[in-house]
Design a protein around this motif. Sequence first.
Motif, PDB file in Angstrom:
ATOM      1  N   UNK A   1       0.857  -1.189   0.000  1.00  0.00           N
ATOM      2  CA  UNK A   1       0.000   0.000   0.000  1.00  0.00           C
ATOM      3  C   UNK A   1       0.894   1.241   0.000  1.00  0.00           C
ATOM      4  N   UNK A   2       0.269   2.408  -0.070  1.00  0.00           N
ATOM      5  CA  UNK A   2       1.052   3.628  -0.226  1.00  0.00           C
ATOM      6  C   UNK A   2       1.956   3.900   0.963  1.00  0.00           C
ATOM      7  N   UNK A   3       1.457   3.714   2.188  1.00  0.00           N
ATOM      8  CA  UNK A   3       2.291   3.989   3.356  1.00  0.00           C
ATOM      9  C   UNK A   3       3.517   3.091   3.386  1.00  0.00           C
ATOM     10  N   UNK A   4       3.340   1.826   3.012  1.00  0.00           N
ATOM     11  CA  UNK A   4       4.491   0.927   2.980  1.00  0.00           C
ATOM     12  C   UNK A   4       5.516   1.394   1.950  1.00  0.00           C
ATOM     13  N   UNK A   5       5.055   1.760   0.769  1.00  0.00           N
ATOM     14  CA  UNK A   5       5.975   2.185  -0.287  1.00  0.00           C
ATOM     15  C   UNK A   5       6.672   3.491   0.104  1.00  0.00           C
ATOM     16  N   UNK A   6       5.955   4.406   0.749  1.00  0.00           N
ATOM     17  CA  UNK A   6       6.583   5.645   1.228  1.00  0.00           C
ATOM     18  C   UNK A   6       7.671   5.351   2.255  1.00  0.00           C
TER      19      UNK A   6
END
Length: 431
Positions: A80-85
């Motif tokens: 998800x986005x938080x993981x990728x960030x």
Amino acid sequence: MSKQLNSFELACNHVLSAVKRLNLNPAVYEILRNPERVLTAAIPVKMDDGSLKVFTGYRVQHCSVLGPFKGGIRFHPDVDMDEVKALALWMTMKCAVLGLPYGGAKGGVTCDPREMSLDELERLSRGYIKAMYPLLGREKDIPAPDVYTNARVMTWMMDEFSGIKGYNEFGVITGKPPVVGGSLGREEATARGCVIAVREAAAALGISLNGATAAVQGYGNVGSIAARLLHEMGCRIIAVSDSSGGIYNPRGLDPVAVLQFKKNTGTVKGYPGSRPINNEELLALNCDILIPAALENQITEQNARNIKARIIGEGANGPTTPGADRILNEKKVFVIPDILANAGGVTVSYFEWVQNNTGYYWSEEEVNRRLEEKMVAAFKEVYQMYKARKDLNMRDCAYLVAVRRLSEAMWLRGWLGKGAEYQDKREAVLA
């Protein structure tokens, strides 16, 4: 991955602590907590049964103050986005700790590649490049493999990008097979760098690797190669695990035979001469070295007190939560943080990029020698700070090294403005 823990916020907290300890301009933290660019893309893929499935793809470009963006692409159901960030921020720190001329980036697709055919994976890989093409380039953003992606996936991606450009652009992707511009030694690089860091830590702590015991969580590319390299150094590998379960033999396992068994059966479970062991049991084993090489947030406040290892080499990104870090620190467990321990992959990716850009390719011995130099130098820099700052652990010190280097570049490039307040503090940056 535990969804109760926001990996990006945890990573930002480490950065904030480093900024405060170095007495830096708060703008350093504001820059590092806000990625420069974030892209979410819908990737339509025709499946083998004729249906169309739309996957969500991500690319986060975190901070380019040291150079072009660099970071892997993972295919995983939990992306998800938080993981990728978070992964992009960690890449920025990793490159800064190693002194590489890169900024951090990361990409991912929410999917389960274990349930997809090779043809479907190829269409997804090419679709990802079509969606992300405006962001990529050998002087802009250079992806690499990560969880559930490999050299074959990177070749599809490089080929798709080259097709759009109209000429071969080997330098846009690293982690490729050598026949299409890959670097010798790249496949082993993350694990080899981790083992070099473990070796340096053992020497600093007076622990002989000959006869030392080790457990490895995660038996993919990083874990299996780390187990083999430690075994070659004289360690006894007493337990390993993969996503299906684990195996244990106090007399030792043959890591090469275990890997062959996994290739034949799809899992390490059931390996002859071993007994089953679950994840919590593996982490709690009485051993000298523990290599968490799976996913994030595996060592937590709930299990950290059970850990008996003397050295933890973080082969995975973010395997230890802050609460667990505090407990391990109290227990005097020597943790080599992810931004140092698993930086061998991006280091040899850098070597691959250099070779692509010059058209001159090195021997595997040359690659390994250069990797050894970079890992040893980085470990010594962090360890020297650790010895000088008795109140901090190795993770704190690695972030201090990284943030100091990043802030120096920000100041020199004029990213922080010309206010007198920062001028008064610049010696803290350049010290």
